[in-house]
Design an enzyme around this catalytic site. Structure first.
Site, mmCIF file in Angstrom:
data_model
loop_
_atom_site.group_PDB
_atom_site.id
_atom_site.type_symbol
_atom_site.label_atom_id
_atom_site.label_comp_id
_atom_site.label_asym_id
_atom_site.label_seq_id
_atom_site.Cartn_x
_atom_site.Cartn_y
_atom_site.Cartn_z
ATOM 1 N N VAL A 1 -36.360 5.815 -9.666
ATOM 2 C CA VAL A 1 -37.512 5.846 -10.563
ATOM 3 C C VAL A 1 -37.723 7.248 -11.134
ATOM 4 O O VAL A 1 -37.799 7.440 -12.345
ATOM 5 C CB VAL A 1 -38.776 5.358 -9.812
ATOM 6 N N ASP B 1 -37.533 17.235 -5.460
ATOM 7 C CA ASP B 1 -37.047 16.284 -4.452
ATOM 8 C C ASP B 1 -36.887 17.016 -3.127
ATOM 9 O O ASP B 1 -36.449 18.177 -3.092
ATOM 10 C CB ASP B 1 -35.705 15.670 -4.883
ATOM 11 N N THR C 1 -41.656 3.839 -0.867
ATOM 12 C CA THR C 1 -42.738 3.181 -0.110
ATOM 13 C C THR C 1 -42.087 2.049 0.687
ATOM 14 O O THR C 1 -42.177 0.885 0.291
ATOM 15 C CB THR C 1 -43.836 2.644 -1.062
ATOM 16 N N CYS D 1 -37.398 -3.547 -3.318
ATOM 17 C CA CYS D 1 -38.630 -4.129 -3.878
ATOM 18 C C CYS D 1 -38.941 -5.519 -3.337
ATOM 19 O O CYS D 1 -39.953 -5.703 -2.669
ATOM 20 C CB CYS D 1 -38.520 -4.205 -5.403
ATOM 21 N N ARG E 1 -29.888 -0.771 0.195
ATOM 22 C CA ARG E 1 -31.166 -0.884 0.910
ATOM 23 C C ARG E 1 -31.543 -2.352 1.111
ATOM 24 O O ARG E 1 -31.539 -3.131 0.170
ATOM 25 C CB ARG E 1 -32.274 -0.166 0.130
HETATM 26 N N1 LIG Z 1 -35.647 1.512 -7.714
HETATM 27 C C1 LIG Z 1 -36.302 0.616 -8.398
HETATM 28 O O1 LIG Z 1 -35.710 -0.208 -9.075
HETATM 29 C C2 LIG Z 1 -37.803 0.562 -8.384
HETATM 30 C C3 LIG Z 1 -38.419 -0.252 -9.339
HETATM 31 C C4 LIG Z 1 -39.800 -0.291 -9.366
HETATM 32 C C5 LIG Z 1 -40.533 0.432 -8.435
HETATM 33 N N2 LIG Z 1 -39.888 1.176 -7.484
HETATM 34 C C6 LIG Z 1 -40.718 1.938 -6.558
HETATM 35 O O2 LIG Z 1 -40.662 3.304 -6.905
HETATM 36 C C7 LIG Z 1 -40.752 4.127 -5.736
HETATM 37 C C8 LIG Z 1 -39.536 5.035 -5.660
HETATM 38 O O3 LIG Z 1 -38.397 4.221 -5.492
HETATM 39 P P1 LIG Z 1 -36.931 4.728 -5.812
HETATM 40 O O4 LIG Z 1 -36.091 3.509 -5.917
HETATM 41 O O5 LIG Z 1 -36.929 5.702 -6.926
HETATM 42 O O6 LIG Z 1 -36.580 5.484 -4.448
HETATM 43 P P2 LIG Z 1 -35.286 6.407 -4.151
HETATM 44 O O7 LIG Z 1 -35.049 6.312 -2.713
HETATM 45 O O8 LIG Z 1 -34.195 6.058 -5.110
HETATM 46 O O9 LIG Z 1 -35.778 7.851 -4.523
HETATM 47 C C9 LIG Z 1 -36.797 8.495 -3.886
HETATM 48 C C10 LIG Z 1 -36.504 9.979 -3.881
HETATM 49 O O10 LIG Z 1 -37.643 10.627 -3.354
HETATM 50 C C11 LIG Z 1 -37.200 11.684 -2.527
HETATM 51 N N3 LIG Z 1 -38.304 11.991 -1.642
HETATM 52 C C12 LIG Z 1 -38.700 11.370 -0.507
HETATM 53 N N4 LIG Z 1 -39.799 11.942 -0.029
HETATM 54 C C13 LIG Z 1 -40.117 12.944 -0.859
HETATM 55 C C14 LIG Z 1 -41.139 13.904 -0.903
HETATM 56 N N5 LIG Z 1 -42.104 13.915 0.006
HETATM 57 N N6 LIG Z 1 -41.134 14.806 -1.898
HETATM 58 C C15 LIG Z 1 -40.171 14.770 -2.835
HETATM 59 N N7 LIG Z 1 -39.173 13.904 -2.853
HETATM 60 C C16 LIG Z 1 -39.157 12.983 -1.887
HETATM 61 C C17 LIG Z 1 -35.952 11.174 -1.875
HETATM 62 O O11 LIG Z 1 -35.121 12.243 -1.432
HETATM 63 C C18 LIG Z 1 -35.318 10.373 -3.008
HETATM 64 O O12 LIG Z 1 -34.435 11.150 -3.777
HETATM 65 C C19 LIG Z 1 -40.905 3.160 -4.579
HETATM 66 O O13 LIG Z 1 -42.270 2.945 -4.353
HETATM 67 C C20 LIG Z 1 -40.273 1.889 -5.105
HETATM 68 O O14 LIG Z 1 -40.769 0.732 -4.462
HETATM 69 C C21 LIG Z 1 -38.539 1.266 -7.465
#
Ligand SMILES: NC(=O)c1ccc[n+]([C@@H]2O[C@H](COP(=O)([O-])OP(=O)(O)OC[C@H]3O[C@@H](n4cnc5c(N)ncnc54)[C@H](O)[C@@H]3O)[C@@H](O)[C@H]2O)c1
Length: 401
Positions: A11, A29, A83, A257, A325
């Site tokens: 995201v 990050d 999350t 998700c 995941r």
């Molecule tokens: N991936 C999707 O398709 C998608 C779609 C809609 C919503 N979401 C939601 O978006 C959110 C993020 O998901 P994602 O898929 O991008 O996750 P991800 O795991 O791909 O990325 C998260 C990033 O955050 C970093 N991170 C973790 N804790 C941190 C902190 N305290 N400070 C800074 N960086 C930190 C991690 O190192 C990682 O690079 C989640 O709530 C997810 O449910 C994801």
């Protein structure tokens, strides 16, 4: 305007790439390896091209960091951290809390904080705002808004620009600034009356998919017991031009998700005394699918998998991505191993996983297709073992659901 984006995963990096066309973006990050890789212009996310990243870096519009101080001068902060669920399969807001700490301790002038991470209704109002205030020792009064992310990694027809985006602010000013920001790179912004509605809508979208997937997974079992084809039956039902939407059966649901978000909704519902029995049961049906499939494979192989070499084809949670995941392959492999099968897996997109590497697509007693990437040829799957079971409906000629 300077934008700080906390979390540079699927995201956060996607938003960084779009926002970087208009604003100066700092991608924060906590993982130093990701930060180093991004600063050398290499994207780790499908849908974000390394060339785009390099262009932004060259134009001074993007840089990654793991130093909280680098977000200090931002005008707007986006939260895009994981999350997940805890071991007990309950909502885990630890990453949100850590992101709030980074903001609270480093951003000392009032800014707009937008949460894009998926969470239960009330997270922005009752969790994020108080947490940032706590960490900043109530020194700063920020504006707060929510705009839940709907990105579907690997998808090319819908992206940040043409996917309608929900948003809401805790105050009208927060909502207005949120609209201004996203309207630069999103065509269709829909404001709802409260952050709680936006948060709940995101959860309900994925719950809708979860329960429909569970329903079709249950129906696949019913169809098999009736001796009819689940796929032909679904195609027949799908000829109805209204009131029906086709979902297809599978080894279970994976990803960050669909298996996770409904549990956030169920948890908050139960906290408010509203039972979420339907959501909980749907989750169980999807989790049980792996065992059902292994039962079918075992029954077809003289009732025993002991000592049989089983090749699981595709371990990513969905086709054409490397993301594992919550993948259904995890439980499938567990059940196979519990029954004494010698399991390897083939997935060149994933490459390595749990300390194991992708095995060749050949030479097994049994091949069990969990995810079919476009690049994997049907004839190669069929040639990989004398018995092939397909859970995807994409391998004609194999046994299947
Ligand atoms: N991936 C999707 O398709 C998608 C779609 C809609 C919503 N979401 C939601 O978006 C959110 C993020 O998901 P994602 O898929 O991008 O996750 P991800 O795991 O791909 O990325 C998260 C990033 O955050 C970093 N991170 C973790 N804790 C941190 C902190 N305290 N400070 C800074 N960086 C930190 C991690 O190192 C990682 O690079 C989640 O709530 C997810 O449910 C994801």
């Amino acid at each position: 305007m300077k934008v700080a984006i906390i979390g540079q995963g699927y995201v956060g990096l996607t938003i960084s790439a779009f926002a970087g066309e208009h604003f100066e973006v700092v991608g924060f990050d906590s993982n130093p390896r990701i930060v180093q890789q991004l600063n050398s212009g290499i994207s780790h996310i499908e849908g974000v091209e390394s060339s785009t990243l390099q262009m932004r870096i060259k134009a001074g519009r993007y840089r990654a960091t793991n130093s909280g101080q680098d977000i200090a001068g931002a005008d707007l902060v986006v939260i895009a951290v994981p999350t997940p669920l805890t071991k007990e399969r309950e909502p885990d807001l630890a990453y949100i809390d850590a992101a709030c700490k980074t903001i609270g301790e480093n951003v000392s002038i009032p800014v707009l904080v937008v949460n894009e991470s998926t969470s239960f209704p009330g997270t922005l109002r009752n969790y994020i705002k108080p947490a940032i205030e706590k960490y900043s020792q109530n020194m700063v009064e920020h504006l707060y808004a929510i705009s839940p992310e709907r990105v579907d990694p690997g998808r090319s027809d819908f992206n940040q620009k043409n996917t309608p985006r929900l948003f809401s602010g805790l105050t009208p000013e927060a909502a207005e600034k949120t609209r201004e920001f996203y309207s630069k790179f999103c065509d269709n912004l829909i404001e709802v009356s409260s952050p709680e509605v936006a948060e709940a809508a995101k959860l309900f979208e994925n719950t809708f998919r979860q329960v429909n997937i569970a329903l079709v997974n249950e129906f696949a079992q019913i169809a098999h017991s009736l001796g009819i084809s689940v796929y032909e039956t679904l195609d027949a039902a799908n000829t109805k031009p209204y009131g029906f939407m086709k979902f297809t059966p599978s080894a279970g649901v994976g990803g960050h998700c669909i298996p996770v978000d409904p549990t956030y909704l169920a948890a908050v519902a139960e906290e408010h005394g509203a039972p979420a029995t339907f959501i909980r049961r749907a989750n169980e049906v999807n989790l049980e699918m792996s065992e059902y499939i292994v039962n079918r494979v075992q029954a077809d192989n003289h009732g025993s998998l002991l000592g049989k070499s089983v090749l699981v084809v595709g371990v990513a949670y969905k086709p054409n991505v490397a993301d594992v995941r919550e993948t259904a392959a995890e439980l499938v492999i567990k059940h196979l191993r519990d029954r004494g099968a010698v399991v390897s897996w083939h997935d060149e997109v994933v490459g390595s996983w749990h300390g194991e590497s992708s095995a060749p697509l050949s030479g097994a007693d049994i091949a069990l297709v969990v995810t079919k990437h476009d690049d994997v040829k049907v004839q190669d799957i069929l040639a990989s073992a004398p018995y092939v079971f397909d859970t995807t409906g994409k391998v004609p000629g194999a046994k299947g659901l």
